[in-house]
Design a protein around this motif. Structure first.
Motif, PDB file in Angstrom:
ATOM      1  N   ARG A  99      60.187  39.352 -38.913  1.00 50.17           N
ATOM      2  CA  ARG A  99      58.743  39.569 -39.041  1.00 50.17           C
ATOM      3  C   ARG A  99      58.051  39.405 -37.683  1.00 50.17           C
ATOM      4  O   ARG A  99      57.233  40.240 -37.287  1.00 50.17           O
ATOM      5  CB  ARG A  99      58.143  38.604 -40.064  1.00 50.17           C
ATOM      6  CG  ARG A  99      56.641  38.789 -40.232  1.00 50.17           C
ATOM      7  CD  ARG A  99      56.058  37.963 -41.355  1.00 50.17           C
ATOM      8  NE  ARG A  99      56.453  38.575 -42.617  1.00 50.17           N
ATOM      9  CZ  ARG A  99      57.324  38.050 -43.479  1.00 50.17           C
ATOM     10  NH1 ARG A  99      57.866  36.892 -43.243  1.00 50.17           N
ATOM     11  NH2 ARG A  99      57.637  38.680 -44.588  1.00 50.17           N
ATOM     12  N   ASP A 100      58.367  38.350 -36.956  1.00 54.18           N
ATOM     13  CA  ASP A 100      57.745  38.123 -35.645  1.00 54.18           C
ATOM     14  C   ASP A 100      58.038  39.277 -34.689  1.00 54.18           C
ATOM     15  O   ASP A 100      57.153  39.740 -33.974  1.00 54.18           O
ATOM     16  CB  ASP A 100      58.248  36.811 -35.025  1.00 54.18           C
ATOM     17  CG  ASP A 100      57.721  35.576 -35.742  1.00 54.18           C
ATOM     18  OD1 ASP A 100      56.778  35.702 -36.557  1.00 54.18           O
ATOM     19  OD2 ASP A 100      58.258  34.484 -35.485  1.00 54.18           O
TER      20      ASP A 100
ATOM     21  N   ASP B 187      68.027  32.084 -42.725  1.00 51.79           N
ATOM     22  CA  ASP B 187      66.895  32.905 -43.159  1.00 51.79           C
ATOM     23  C   ASP B 187      66.330  33.619 -41.937  1.00 51.79           C
ATOM     24  O   ASP B 187      65.572  33.052 -41.161  1.00 51.79           O
ATOM     25  CB  ASP B 187      65.821  32.029 -43.814  1.00 51.79           C
ATOM     26  CG  ASP B 187      64.654  32.850 -44.351  1.00 51.79           C
ATOM     27  OD1 ASP B 187      64.763  34.095 -44.382  1.00 51.79           O
ATOM     28  OD2 ASP B 187      63.645  32.241 -44.739  1.00 51.79           O
ATOM     29  N   LEU B 188      66.703  34.879 -41.783  1.00 49.86           N
ATOM     30  CA  LEU B 188      66.313  35.663 -40.612  1.00 49.86           C
ATOM     31  C   LEU B 188      64.956  36.347 -40.775  1.00 49.86           C
ATOM     32  O   LEU B 188      64.405  36.883 -39.818  1.00 49.86           O
ATOM     33  CB  LEU B 188      67.403  36.704 -40.324  1.00 49.86           C
ATOM     34  CG  LEU B 188      67.412  37.330 -38.949  1.00 49.86           C
ATOM     35  CD1 LEU B 188      67.564  36.268 -37.874  1.00 49.86           C
ATOM     36  CD2 LEU B 188      68.495  38.358 -38.833  1.00 49.86           C
ATOM     37  N   GLU B 189      64.378  36.312 -41.976  1.00 47.21           N
ATOM     38  CA  GLU B 189      63.128  37.022 -42.241  1.00 47.21           C
ATOM     39  C   GLU B 189      61.980  36.632 -41.294  1.00 47.21           C
ATOM     40  O   GLU B 189      61.307  37.522 -40.772  1.00 47.21           O
ATOM     41  CB  GLU B 189      62.702  36.813 -43.695  1.00 47.21           C
ATOM     42  CG  GLU B 189      61.505  37.649 -44.090  1.00 47.21           C
ATOM     43  CD  GLU B 189      61.158  37.487 -45.552  1.00 47.21           C
ATOM     44  OE1 GLU B 189      59.954  37.380 -45.851  1.00 47.21           O
ATOM     45  OE2 GLU B 189      62.083  37.480 -46.394  1.00 47.21           O
TER      46      GLU B 189
ATOM     47  N   VAL C 291      66.198  41.366 -32.102  1.00 42.84           N
ATOM     48  CA  VAL C 291      66.002  40.067 -32.744  1.00 42.84           C
ATOM     49  C   VAL C 291      67.042  39.114 -32.187  1.00 42.84           C
ATOM     50  O   VAL C 291      68.214  39.485 -32.025  1.00 42.84           O
ATOM     51  CB  VAL C 291      66.171  40.182 -34.284  1.00 42.84           C
ATOM     52  CG1 VAL C 291      66.077  38.831 -34.937  1.00 42.84           C
ATOM     53  CG2 VAL C 291      65.165  41.142 -34.863  1.00 42.84           C
ATOM     54  N   GLN C 292      66.593  37.906 -31.865  1.00 42.47           N
ATOM     55  CA  GLN C 292      67.538  36.873 -31.422  1.00 42.47           C
ATOM     56  C   GLN C 292      67.000  35.526 -31.870  1.00 42.47           C
ATOM     57  O   GLN C 292      65.845  35.188 -31.612  1.00 42.47           O
ATOM     58  CB  GLN C 292      67.712  36.895 -29.912  1.00 42.47           C
ATOM     59  CG  GLN C 292      68.752  35.905 -29.446  1.00 42.47           C
ATOM     60  CD  GLN C 292      69.116  36.106 -27.984  1.00 42.47           C
ATOM     61  OE1 GLN C 292      68.734  37.077 -27.356  1.00 42.47           O
ATOM     62  NE2 GLN C 292      69.881  35.179 -27.444  1.00 42.47           N
TER      63      GLN C 292
ATOM     64  N   VAL D  98      69.658  44.310 -33.617  1.00 35.40           N
ATOM     65  CA  VAL D  98      68.584  45.300 -33.664  1.00 35.40           C
ATOM     66  C   VAL D  98      68.191  45.556 -35.116  1.00 35.40           C
ATOM     67  O   VAL D  98      69.052  45.613 -35.999  1.00 35.40           O
ATOM     68  CB  VAL D  98      69.058  46.621 -33.006  1.00 35.40           C
ATOM     69  CG1 VAL D  98      68.018  47.709 -33.140  1.00 35.40           C
ATOM     70  CG2 VAL D  98      69.398  46.394 -31.549  1.00 35.40           C
ATOM     71  N   VAL D  99      66.887  45.727 -35.318  1.00 32.48           N
ATOM     72  CA  VAL D  99      66.344  46.080 -36.633  1.00 32.48           C
ATOM     73  C   VAL D  99      65.517  47.350 -36.462  1.00 32.48           C
ATOM     74  O   VAL D  99      64.718  47.449 -35.531  1.00 32.48           O
ATOM     75  CB  VAL D  99      65.467  44.935 -37.194  1.00 32.48           C
ATOM     76  CG1 VAL D  99      64.834  45.339 -38.508  1.00 32.48           C
ATOM     77  CG2 VAL D  99      66.283  43.661 -37.348  1.00 32.48           C
TER      78      VAL D  99
END
Length: 184
Positions: free
Chosen positions: A122-123, A116-118, A82-83, A58-59
């Protein structure tokens, strides 16, 4: 970038990651977004699987922008899941060379042991943001003629003549002008 080295490429190993990190640039749309450098609370689980490393969690952050009706500031808490599966580079390249059609063109790949999870964040965040943010659901907006805030003056009106009647209005004005000249 997340370091996955501690997972040792052994399927079944897991690590949890919880931090407050600065938000990257372009985390939003033209009308609302999470400002660059503001706090993002990230809670992730990194799991080693046969194909690579599965990162899920989670973000949370605070998006700011302006109401699309009245242009007042808007602030909204955003929480997204996020996954993402990050494939091991050698496995992905071997599968691509073998002509494996199951691989997607944009599959995430580990850079050494770094993920790189960015792009995934972002999506998730951008799609969770409201398309048309409002300061409140019943925001009346601004007057289309003078720009006055309709929330401040709910009885605000203008006497506007329908343009289809403008020719008649011109005739009435000419008649009243002619009447005034005769009286003088």
């Amino acid at each position: 970038m997340l370091d996955t080295h501690e997972l040792s490429r052994r399927p079944g190993t897991m690590r949890e990651f919880a931090r407050v990190v600065p938000a990257p640039a372009d985390l939003g749309t033209a009308v609302i977004g999470i400002p660059e450098g503001s706090d993002l609370t990230v809670g992730l689980r990194l799991e080693a699987v046969m194909e690579g490393v599965l990162i899920s969690g989670v973000v949370r952050g605070t998006a700011v922008g302006e109401c699309v009706r009245c242009l007042d500031p808007v602030s909204e808490e955003v929480t997204v899941r996020v996954q993402e599966l990050f494939g091991y580079a050698e496995r992905v390249h071997a599968a691509q060379e073998a002509g494996d059609d199951e691989l997607e063109d944009e599959e995430a790949v580990l850079d050494g042991d770094l993920a790189d999870l960015e792009p995934a964040v972002r999506d998730s965040v951008v799609t969770a943001l409201p398309f048309q943010p409002l300061c409140r659901p019943d925001c009346p907006g601004l007057c289309s003629i003078c720009g006055a805030r309709l929330a401040d003056d709910p009885d605000h009106t203008h006497d506007v003549v329908d343009p289809r009647w403008s020719a008649l209005q011109a005739v009435l004005e000419q008649t009243s002008t002619a009447d005034e000249t005769k009286e003088s």
